[in-house]
Design a protein around this motif. Structure first.
Motif, short mmCIF file in Angstrom:
data_model
loop_
_atom_site.label_atom_id
_atom_site.label_comp_id
_atom_site.label_asym_id
_atom_site.label_seq_id
_atom_site.Cartn_x
_atom_site.Cartn_y
_atom_site.Cartn_z
N GLU A 197 4.94 -5.29 -4.04
CA GLU A 197 3.98 -6.23 -3.46
C GLU A 197 4.68 -7.21 -2.54
OE1 GLU A 197 0.23 -8.94 -5.02
OE2 GLU A 197 2.03 -8.80 -6.26
N LEU A 198 5.83 -7.73 -2.96
CA LEU A 198 6.59 -8.66 -2.12
C LEU A 198 7.09 -7.96 -0.86
CD1 LEU A 198 7.79 -11.43 -1.70
CD2 LEU A 198 9.75 -10.73 -3.12
N PHE A 199 7.52 -6.72 -0.98
CA PHE A 199 7.96 -5.93 0.17
C PHE A 199 6.82 -5.74 1.17
CE2 PHE A 199 7.99 -1.52 1.82
CZ PHE A 199 9.07 -1.60 2.68
N ASN A 215 -3.16 -13.46 5.54
CA ASN A 215 -2.69 -12.25 4.87
C ASN A 215 -3.24 -12.14 3.45
OD1 ASN A 215 -1.17 -11.23 7.00
ND2 ASN A 215 0.62 -12.46 6.46
N VAL A 216 -3.31 -13.27 2.76
CA VAL A 216 -3.86 -13.27 1.40
C VAL A 216 -5.34 -12.91 1.44
CG1 VAL A 216 -4.40 -14.72 -0.59
CG2 VAL A 216 -2.14 -14.84 0.45
N TRP A 227 3.02 -17.44 -2.12
CA TRP A 227 3.74 -16.74 -1.07
C TRP A 227 4.61 -17.67 -0.25
CZ3 TRP A 227 4.01 -11.90 -2.00
CH2 TRP A 227 2.97 -11.25 -2.64
N CYS A 228 4.42 -18.98 -0.35
CA CYS A 228 5.28 -19.93 0.36
C CYS A 228 6.72 -19.85 -0.13
CB CYS A 228 4.75 -21.35 0.18
SG CYS A 228 3.13 -21.63 0.92
N LEU A 229 6.92 -19.35 -1.34
CA LEU A 229 8.26 -19.15 -1.88
C LEU A 229 8.68 -17.68 -1.86
CD1 LEU A 229 8.16 -21.57 -4.96
CD2 LEU A 229 9.25 -21.94 -2.75
#
Length: 289
Positions: A197-199, A215-216, A227-229
């Protein structure tokens, strides 16, 4: 979600099932608008103290009233009976007053701090968490629209990045990105990301250039703040993993091929271009013009 486990479930009032307003800091960024600031939390605490005081006082009054009725029925002395009757009347009025006051506090608390169903459902229109994986992408067309790569290319790139190996080295199935804060038990808080998911999120953000919120909303769902981190962590990971390749040290390996690169770029820029308007008419622009 924080690493402590499942997502925080909303608190509901037992009497009507309505969702209760909570502190903004306890809720995700896309739902904070219907929750309470620090000042509003303080006001609710004052209201609840008054409510608790009236409940306790009403309970004590009912106990005194029960004792008075018991004495009235077991001590048939005329002088005592007249006095105890007055006490019973006074305690009855006092108990009713506490009951009415408690009902008013309950009604006020419900009006101020229960989230109306319409407001709650409107907020729930935000896209829920999708837990997106490469296998969840419908087709190569959707994959290219998101990341500029097809599904086969995405799997190859994902394997090359070694995110699964990183998780295995940390003895976990998730990537933990710490926030720099501790919870009430002194345990460091962190967000947990599935490596796929992060990729996908990182490639989508790089390819499309959208904000995290967009994007979210379009693809990943859930809270915006996590996602800010997550995205910066991915960039730091790639930079550290390929630090011997990315940068001038990587370019030095290809110095001898720079003339070939120049010729390829020049050939691409000088090619003829064909444009099609809304009426399906083609216009050819000769390269170099």
């Amino acid at each position: 979600m924080l690493s402590s486990g499942m997502a925080r479930q909303p608190t509901r009032r037992i009497s009507n099932g309505a969702v209760r307003r909570a502190a903004k800091r306890q809720r995700s960024s896309n739902s904070r608008g219907m929750h309470l600031s620090a000042a509003e939390i303080g006001t609710r605490q004052v209201l609840q103290r008054r409510w608790a005081f009236d409940i306790v006082s009403g309970g004590q009054t009912l106990c005194d009233l029960s004792v008075s009725i018991f004495l009235r029925s077991h001590i048939p002395v005329p002088q005592f009976t007249a006095a105890i009757d007055q006490i019973i009347d006074m305690l009855t009025l006092q108990a009713v007053a506490y009951l009415v006051q408690t009902q008013q506090w309950l009604r006020l608390d419900s009006d101020l701090y229960d989230i109306p169903l319409q407001e709650y459902l409107q907020n729930r229109e935000f896209r829920p968490r999708q837990h997106l994986r490469i296998d969840n992408i419908e087709s190569d067309l959707h994959a290219r629209k998101m990341t500029r790569f097809n599904l086969h290319q995405l799997r190859r790139i994902y394997d090359c990045f070694g995110l699964d190996d990183y998780c295995r080295s940390m003895n976990t199935d998730f990537i933990r990105v710490y926030t720099g804060h501790d919870n009430q038990r002194g345990v460091p808080c962190c967000y947990r990301f599935h490596p796929e998911e992060l990729f996908l999120y990182s490639l989508t953000k790089i390819a499309k250039g959208n904000t995290s919120d967009d994007n979210v909303d379009h693809y990943f769902g859930g809270a915006y703040s996590r996602w800010c981190l997550g995205f910066p962590w991915f960039l730091y990971y790639v930079d550290e993993r390929y630090k011997d390749i990315l940068g001038f040290q990587g370019l030095q390996r290809r110095v001898a091929e720079f003339p070939r690169f120049q010729a390829a770029i020049e050939s691409y820029l000088m090619r003829d271009r064909t444009y099609v308007d809304l009426e399906n008419n083609e216009t050819v622009v000769v390269g170099g013009k």
